[in-house]
Design an enzyme around this catalytic site. Sequence first.
Site, PDB file in Angstrom:
ATOM      1  N   CYS A  73       3.578 -41.093 -18.706  1.00 41.63           N
ATOM      2  CA  CYS A  73       4.334 -39.979 -17.973  1.00 41.63           C
ATOM      3  C   CYS A  73       5.658 -40.876 -17.598  1.00 41.63           C
ATOM      4  O   CYS A  73       5.756 -41.804 -16.948  1.00 41.63           O
ATOM      5  CB  CYS A  73       4.054 -39.613 -16.654  1.00 41.63           C
ATOM      6  SG  CYS A  73       5.219 -38.355 -15.678  1.00 41.63           S
ATOM      7  N   CYS A 183      10.103 -37.444 -22.498  1.00 37.84           N
ATOM      8  CA  CYS A 183       9.129 -36.843 -21.455  1.00 37.84           C
ATOM      9  C   CYS A 183       7.947 -36.496 -22.397  1.00 37.84           C
ATOM     10  O   CYS A 183       8.048 -36.027 -23.813  1.00 37.84           O
ATOM     11  CB  CYS A 183       9.350 -35.539 -20.954  1.00 37.84           C
ATOM     12  SG  CYS A 183       8.266 -34.513 -20.224  1.00 37.84           S
TER      13      CYS A 183
HETATM   14  N1  DGL Z   1       5.259 -35.588 -18.816  1.00 36.07           N
HETATM   15  C1  DGL Z   1       6.157 -36.007 -17.945  1.00 36.07           C
HETATM   16  C2  DGL Z   1       7.068 -37.192 -18.318  1.00 36.07           C
HETATM   17  O1  DGL Z   1       6.884 -37.840 -19.305  1.00 36.07           O
HETATM   18  C3  DGL Z   1       7.128 -34.948 -17.031  1.00 36.07           C
HETATM   19  C4  DGL Z   1       6.416 -33.816 -16.854  1.00 36.07           C
HETATM   20  C5  DGL Z   1       6.670 -33.114 -15.402  1.00 36.07           C
HETATM   21  O2  DGL Z   1       7.859 -33.129 -15.296  1.00 36.07           O
HETATM   22  O3  DGL Z   1       5.911 -33.111 -14.898  1.00 36.07           O
HETATM   23  O4  DGL Z   1       8.076 -37.226 -17.587  1.00 36.07           O
END
Ligand code: DGL
Length: 261
Positions: A73, A183
């Site tokens: 993430c 993301c």
């Molecule tokens: N998947 C997360 C990232 O890579 C973000 C998604 C969210 O806002 O929870 O930043």
Amino acid sequence: MNPHPIAVFDSGLGGLTVLHALRARLPQEDFFYFADTRFLPYGDRPEAFLKERGVLIAEALVRHGVKALVIACNTATATAAEAIRAATALPIVALEPGVKPAAALTRSGVIGVLATTRTLQSERFQRLVGNHAQHSKVVTQACPGLAEAIENSGPDSPAVAALLDAFVAPLAAAGADVVVLGCTHYPWVAEAIARRMPPGVALLDTGEPVARQLDRLLGAAGLLGGGHGHLTVATSGAPAKVSATVDRLWGQHLPVEHWEP
Ligand code: DGL
């Protein structure tokens, strides 16, 4: 050899795009995937909350007996990676937007970055741009609502299409020839993003480099091998609801259990 699983965590199911690359490179390893669905989206939450939550999850994963941690993430990395590293002795791979490879790849000199609000506002992201893209123009676009829409409505939904229309147009207008998917949810809509950019634009995600880095790290620590290719998927949210989304995104049924860090 070490038979313990490798933990992979995200705010939700974006990290499955990273998990895909990890399993392709390390098929013999066992993985424990944790989606912190109850707190999705991370991208709109305060930095202090994400730091505390990230450390709590990492400490719980240590107690759970994992041998390494992949922070799948960008938002959690941007806000909590340093605190997590300080709090645990686990080998950790933290991913961040591919600004460095984008700077090497761009010909127009304009790099587009799609990421969460929190990632783009972080000091870590500012440093990344300052260190690696000082000779490029970096056009950033925060995408509030996109990760939730991908999970709740589906990658091909009208809700996602409307958000992408709004978020991708400024990058095309600025002349970006490389788009960084900053993301881990966004690779699920890579084709839809590419369709909204001029032909030939490169899209960069970080799944494969992260898999290479994990392979190197485990090798150096003598932790490679010992698993059986098992995958456990867990969520802090409602398993039945998350399971339906996992099946749609992963393309096959995976059982999902509840886990509370
Ligand atoms: N998947 C997360 C990232 O890579 C973000 C998604 C969210 O806002 O929870 O930043």
